[in-house]
Design a protein around this motif. Structure first.
Motif, PDB file in Angstrom:
ATOM      1  N   LYS A   1       0.834  -1.204   0.000  1.00  0.00           N
ATOM      2  CA  LYS A   1       0.000   0.000   0.000  1.00  0.00           C
ATOM      3  C   LYS A   1       0.870   1.257   0.000  1.00  0.00           C
ATOM      4  CE  LYS A   1      -3.962   2.204   2.188  1.00  0.00           C
ATOM      5  NZ  LYS A   1      -4.922   2.181   3.308  1.00  0.00           N
ATOM      6  N   GLU A   2       1.985   1.222   0.719  1.00  0.00           N
ATOM      7  CA  GLU A   2       2.903   2.369   0.701  1.00  0.00           C
ATOM      8  C   GLU A   2       3.464   2.587  -0.700  1.00  0.00           C
ATOM      9  OE1 GLU A   2       5.794   1.404   3.620  1.00  0.00           O
ATOM     10  OE2 GLU A   2       4.475   1.825   5.343  1.00  0.00           O
ATOM     11  N   PHE A   3       3.794   1.500  -1.407  1.00  0.00           N
ATOM     12  CA  PHE A   3       4.273   1.614  -2.785  1.00  0.00           C
ATOM     13  C   PHE A   3       3.209   2.224  -3.694  1.00  0.00           C
ATOM     14  CE2 PHE A   3       7.370  -2.131  -2.090  1.00  0.00           C
ATOM     15  CZ  PHE A   3       8.349  -1.261  -1.640  1.00  0.00           C
ATOM     16  N   ILE A   4       1.940   1.842  -3.468  1.00  0.00           N
ATOM     17  CA  ILE A   4       0.849   2.372  -4.290  1.00  0.00           C
ATOM     18  C   ILE A   4       0.734   3.884  -4.092  1.00  0.00           C
ATOM     19  CG2 ILE A   4      -1.657   2.375  -4.599  1.00  0.00           C
ATOM     20  CD1 ILE A   4      -1.620  -0.611  -3.913  1.00  0.00           C
ATOM     21  N   ASN A   5       0.749   4.311  -2.842  1.00  0.00           N
ATOM     22  CA  ASN A   5       0.684   5.756  -2.563  1.00  0.00           C
ATOM     23  C   ASN A   5       1.861   6.493  -3.205  1.00  0.00           C
ATOM     24  OD1 ASN A   5      -1.681   6.267  -0.907  1.00  0.00           O
ATOM     25  ND2 ASN A   5      -0.705   5.023   0.665  1.00  0.00           N
ATOM     26  N   GLY A   6       3.052   5.907  -3.088  1.00  0.00           N
ATOM     27  CA  GLY A   6       4.233   6.539  -3.679  1.00  0.00           C
ATOM     28  C   GLY A   6       4.165   6.606  -5.190  1.00  0.00           C
TER      29      GLY A   6
END
Length: 683
Positions: A37-42
């Motif tokens: 999810k952090e990768f998606i936001n980034g």
């Protein structure tokens, strides 16, 4: 060029929805849902998207292993596909479309998957959304998620740029490019097109009579090509499962193309012609559309389907359960339990008696009468005086009336607890009530007499100065001060255990075959609040209600005002309905509540159907908690609170240009003799 710049600026700040196919594109090794999810936001930030990420939804074949990890990451995980009857629902496709209802274009939609070839249904859905100006991003996760979470839309949807609206779609948008104010979606498998009538004009006329004056477009779904019908677009969609999926998808696209304006100057109308009881997902989608302001209409083939789909709406959800067969109960007076319910208001004890001593004295008084089983005591209070006695004792204490109860329909915790206790302790158990003046509590006295008639041993204690209540012959009676000293009951001239022994022997005989009650159904129907709908034959309607229920014995209790008869409702004695008269709607609720529990005592592990619109929430909650937790199958139906539809037609009425059903009741009812004569002619 200016329009393109404006569009890009809108997309940069628009909401973002992410839908992740975990079966096709699982979590890469070494990563977890939180990291992904952090990768998606980034990734969105790197692409210049500043909008709010609404939610990441993930889908897989079996969610049980990953659901806790996804919950911790704030990712909603559910099974990709579910089957209900013949209906197979792809939750990912449905959620993508319903997401569009809450996030109108231009919005950003990302799909994480590895398989979006032009042959897939997902591709058609995304291309149709592209036609509606949604920005479609298709991405995948590889071993190096930070590199591989890239947009693949360049190859599929022009890199997220809006496409020419004239492009031919693989989905349904080309069929709905110029949609009408009212869309009708008709499942021909459930309801055939009648012959020799102008069906389009009749449907349009019926809708116009209800205020739907815009253009009407009808799509009819069938298995294979049929002869053209004027005014109707026939959609060949394959078997039942494929037809259901196609129809559901088209309804959602129609809603996307016909948003409810704000302010509501005009409201789009949506009609479904189908057996709703076979299409549970349809009800969920229609309820969503109704909550968004759409005028949702329904047409069902016949009265029986109206009962299943609308009047008894909860029957859309499968309610049948396999209950275990109850065990035979052969209790003796030496091991049965005793439940004591004590109203301490005005009936307290001297300060020099310790609560534990009081407890033992009461048990001793009961044991001296031959009752050696376990004893439990619950006490109830009103106000705050004298509570210091109870702070360190062995007796459970609670308020007699809950603060959240509707003051106009107060049952009281003691009344409720007595009935709930009885469900857990079949007769012949001992039930004792301690209160200052039981003779003045008519509802409580009536309840004790009812329970005694079910085989319970009734014990009472009251203040010495209070008048003796009207008690059954087998009831033991104490003065309160004598009871707390461990003394004997009052000698009553009319005391006799003969009647109670006969009742208990009958119950013991019935319990040997108690599994015969499994699956019985009790209907508790507030016929005053929920009369037979206008325009429907009362006898046919009543028989259809019984048909849609479980196949075991069905007993019906109908609650109404005083001085009413079955003839007032165009019913008669041959239908085996017990009419229960009450003073007003509040008395009706209390009477219905008590009768539900008393019926349940005689029908363990059975079905209870409550039909009413006036049951307060706190009473509904108590019934649900008490019965559902004890292997009863409870259905609460409110014909006036069907949230997914505004108006309902029977198909013959709609196709004839007629009016919808009026659920509020019948006017100018024929007499039961006239109806019976009609029934004999038609049967």
């Amino acid at each position: 060029m200016t329009n393109r710049i404006v569009y890009c600026l809108l997309l940069a700040v628009a909401n973002i929805g992410v839908f992740w196919n975990m079966d096709d594109n699982p979590i890469p090794d070494g990563l977890d849902p939180t990291t992904v999810k952090e990768f998606i936001n980034g990734a969105f930030e790197d692409m210049g998207y500043l909008g709010r990420l609404i939610q990441v939804r993930a889908y897989c074949e079996n969610r049980s292993e990953l659901v806790s990890y996804c919950d911790a990451a704030g990712i909603l995980l559910q099974n990709r596909v579910s089957k209900v009857g013949y209906a197979e629902v792809d939750h990912m496709l449905v959620d993508i479309l319903t997401w569009g209802l809450y996030n109108q274009a231009p919005s950003n939609l990302m799909i994480i998957t590895k398989n979006v070839s032009e042959e897939t249904e997902l591709f058609g859905v995304l291309e149709d959304l592209k036609l509606l100006n949604y920005n479609i991003l298709v991405s995948s996760l590889g071993k190096d998620a930070t590199v591989d979470l890239v947009c693949l839309s360049t190859h599929l949807f022009g890199g997220g740029k809006p496409v020419d609206q004239s492009i031919s779609s693989h989905g349904v948008s080309n069929k709905l490019a110029h949609v009408a104010n009212t869309g009708v979606f008709w499942n021909l498998d459930d309801c055939e097109i009648p012959d020799d009538i102008d069906i389009y004009q009749n449907v349009k006329s019926a809708l116009a009579n209800q205020g739907c004056h815009g253009q009407v477009t009808i799509w009819a779904y069938c298995e294979e090509d049929k002869e053209p019908v004027p005014g109707i677009t026939l959609v060949s969609a394959g078997d039942e499962t494929a037809r259901f999926k196609k129809m559901l998808r088209d309804i959602l696209f129609w809603a996307l193309q016909n948003p409810v304006p704000c302010p509501m100057t005009t409201v789009p109308s949506l009609m479904v012609i189908s057996n709703m009881s076979r299409n549970i997902k349809f009800a969920y989608v229609l309820q969503l559309l109704a909550s968004r302001g759409y005028n949702v209409l329904l047409t069902v083939p016949d009265e029986k389907e109206y009962i299943c789909s609308v009047w008894l709406y909860p029957f859309l959800i499968p309610s049948l359960e396999n209950f275990p067969i109850c065990k035979k109960s052969d209790k003796s007076l030496h091991d049965i339990k005793t439940g004591i319910f004590w109203n301490i208001t005005g009936c307290t004890f001297p300060n020099d008696i310790h609560l534990d001593e009081l407890n033992e004295n009461i048990k001793s008084a009961i044991k001296n009468q031959g009752h050696n089983g376990e004893v439990s005591i619950k006490a109830y209070w009103e106000g705050s005086s004298g509570l210091y006695h109870w702070l360190h004792g062995t007796i459970t204490l609670q308020e007699r009336v809950s603060k959240d109860e509707d003051p106009s329909v107060t049952l009281g915790n003691m009344f409720v607890d007595i009935l709930s206790w009885a469900l857990d302790h079949p007769a012949p158990s001992n039930l004792m009530v301690i209160s200052k003046a039981i003779s003045q509590e008519t509802e409580l006295s009536s309840l004790l007499q009812d329970l005694e008639s079910k085989g319970y041993n009734i014990l009472v204690a009251h203040a010495e100065e209070a008048a003796s209540p009207v008690l059954p012959p087998a009831c033991l009676e104490w003065h309160f001060n004598t009871l707390i000293a461990g003394g004997n009951p009052i000698t009553r001239t009319n005391y006799s255990r003969d009647v109670l022994s006969i009742v208990q022997n009958d119950l013991s005989f019935l319990r040997k075959d108690c599994h015969d009650t499994k699956g019985n159904t009790g209907i508790f129907w507030s016929i005053e609040d929920c009369p037979i709908p206008s325009g429907l034959d009362p006898l046919t309607f009543f028989f259809d209600v019984k048909k849609v229920l479980w196949r075991r014995n069905v007993s019906v209790m109908a609650y109404c005002d005083q001085n009413r008869s079955l003839d007032d409702f165009s019913l008669n004695d041959n239908l085996h309905i017990t009419l229960v008269h009450t003073a007003d709607k509040y008395a009706r609720i209390k009477k219905m509540y008590k009768d539900i529990f008393l019926w349940a005592l005689e029908n363990p592990e059975s079905n209870v159907l409550v039909i009413t619109k006036s049951m307060p929430f706190h009473i509904t909650y108590v019934i649900d908690d008490a019965l559902s937790s004890r292997n009863y199958n409870l259905v609460l139906a409110d014909p006036h609170a069907v949230g997914y539809v505004n108006s309902v037609w029977i198909s013959t009425s709609l196709f004839g240009g007629g009016n919808p059903i009026d659920p509020s009741g019948r006017k100018n009812l024929p007499s039961s003799q006239e109806v019976m004569a009609k029934w004999k002619i038609t049967s």
